[in-house]
Design a protein around this motif. Sequence first.
Motif, PDB file in Angstrom:
ATOM      1  N   SER A 160       0.710  -1.235  -0.127  1.00  0.00           N
ATOM      2  CA  SER A 160       0.030  -0.027   0.072  1.00  0.00           C
ATOM      3  C   SER A 160       0.984   1.362  -0.117  1.00  0.00           C
ATOM      4  N   LEU A 161       0.227   2.398  -0.299  1.00  0.00           N
ATOM      5  CA  LEU A 161       1.034   3.396  -0.506  1.00  0.00           C
ATOM      6  C   LEU A 161       1.206   4.194   1.304  1.00  0.00           C
ATOM      7  N   THR A 162       2.189   4.625   1.305  1.00  0.00           N
ATOM      8  CA  THR A 162       2.492   5.482   2.568  1.00  0.00           C
ATOM      9  C   THR A 162       1.882   6.946   2.501  1.00  0.00           C
ATOM     10  N   SER A 163       2.117   7.717   3.430  1.00  0.00           N
ATOM     11  CA  SER A 163       1.647   9.153   3.269  1.00  0.00           C
ATOM     12  C   SER A 163       2.470   9.845   2.361  1.00  0.00           C
ATOM     13  N   LYS A 164       3.873   9.403   2.236  1.00  0.00           N
ATOM     14  CA  LYS A 164       5.013   9.784   1.381  1.00  0.00           C
ATOM     15  C   LYS A 164       4.664   9.516  -0.075  1.00  0.00           C
ATOM     16  N   GLY A 165       3.906   8.226  -0.331  1.00  0.00           N
ATOM     17  CA  GLY A 165       3.552   7.839  -1.665  1.00  0.00           C
ATOM     18  C   GLY A 165       2.435   8.329  -2.193  1.00  0.00           C
ATOM     19  N   VAL A 166       1.521   8.846  -0.976  1.00  0.00           N
ATOM     20  CA  VAL A 166       0.240   9.552  -1.396  1.00  0.00           C
ATOM     21  C   VAL A 166       0.857  11.024  -1.911  1.00  0.00           C
ATOM     22  N   SER A 167       1.580  11.548  -1.278  1.00  0.00           N
ATOM     23  CA  SER A 167       2.231  12.807  -1.672  1.00  0.00           C
ATOM     24  C   SER A 167       2.653  12.921  -2.913  1.00  0.00           C
ATOM     25  N   PHE A 168       3.202  11.729  -3.664  1.00  0.00           N
ATOM     26  CA  PHE A 168       3.672  11.494  -5.099  1.00  0.00           C
ATOM     27  C   PHE A 168       2.467  11.658  -6.074  1.00  0.00           C
ATOM     28  N   MET A 169       1.304  11.243  -5.659  1.00  0.00           N
ATOM     29  CA  MET A 169       0.333  11.043  -6.557  1.00  0.00           C
ATOM     30  C   MET A 169       0.060  12.349  -7.543  1.00  0.00           C
ATOM     31  N   PRO A 170       0.105  13.535  -6.967  1.00  0.00           N
ATOM     32  CA  PRO A 170      -0.335  14.695  -7.909  1.00  0.00           C
ATOM     33  C   PRO A 170       0.798  14.587  -9.175  1.00  0.00           C
ATOM     34  N   ILE A 171       2.085  14.105  -8.720  1.00  0.00           N
ATOM     35  CA  ILE A 171       3.096  13.974  -9.916  1.00  0.00           C
ATOM     36  C   ILE A 171       2.568  12.789 -10.914  1.00  0.00           C
ATOM     37  N   ILE A 172       2.070  11.828 -10.223  1.00  0.00           N
ATOM     38  CA  ILE A 172       1.774  10.753 -11.074  1.00  0.00           C
ATOM     39  C   ILE A 172       0.542  11.133 -12.021  1.00  0.00           C
ATOM     40  N   ASP A 173      -0.358  12.201 -11.246  1.00  0.00           N
ATOM     41  CA  ASP A 173      -1.603  12.213 -12.103  1.00  0.00           C
ATOM     42  C   ASP A 173      -1.178  13.520 -13.103  1.00  0.00           C
ATOM     43  N   LEU A 174      -0.334  14.104 -12.856  1.00  0.00           N
ATOM     44  CA  LEU A 174      -0.163  15.034 -14.045  1.00  0.00           C
ATOM     45  C   LEU A 174       0.800  14.285 -15.323  1.00  0.00           C
ATOM     46  N   MET A 175       1.511  13.233 -15.003  1.00  0.00           N
ATOM     47  CA  MET A 175       2.144  12.518 -16.243  1.00  0.00           C
ATOM     48  C   MET A 175       0.820  11.948 -16.991  1.00  0.00           C
ATOM     49  N   GLU A 176      -0.086  11.382 -15.970  1.00  0.00           N
ATOM     50  CA  GLU A 176      -1.179  10.569 -16.555  1.00  0.00           C
ATOM     51  C   GLU A 176      -1.910  11.548 -17.475  1.00  0.00           C
ATOM     52  N   ASP A 177      -2.074  12.837 -17.066  1.00  0.00           N
ATOM     53  CA  ASP A 177      -2.869  13.649 -17.984  1.00  0.00           C
ATOM     54  C   ASP A 177      -2.164  14.331 -19.084  1.00  0.00           C
ATOM     55  N   LEU A 178      -0.717  14.557 -19.037  1.00  0.00           N
ATOM     56  CA  LEU A 178       0.185  14.811 -20.012  1.00  0.00           C
ATOM     57  C   LEU A 178       0.231  13.660 -21.284  1.00  0.00           C
TER      58      LEU A 178
END
Length: 119
Positions: free
Chosen positions: A92-110
């Motif tokens: 599962s994601l840690t809180s640090k992993g969750v904090s990386f999600m906006p980066i992953i989401d931006l990559m997905e959008d691009l």
Amino acid sequence: MTRICKDGFEREFIREEREMYGIAYTQNILSGRWKYLILRFLKTKERRYSEIKAFLDDISQGSLTKQLRELEKDGLINRKVYPEVPPRVEYSLTSKGVSFMPIIDLMEDLGKRFGEQPE
């Protein structure tokens, strides 16, 4: 430019090049062909090793194990082993992993915007 030594980044680089260090740190954490996809797959719920392996069909067992260990070492995912026979392991994601999600989401959008489009 980025001065990386055996123990990570050189202190001088961290001090003098904060902006570049931030980028280099993030890139270093996410380096690896499968890490982005593993993090995205764990975004909604914890997953068993076999689920991750099935999702990443082309990854070898060794590569998947290596990527998961690195993500765990860097504090982005948790690995929980249940005392069963055979052992059940969930990630599962840690809180640090969750904090990386906006980066992953931006990559997905691009990727959806500029990548190949479905016909």
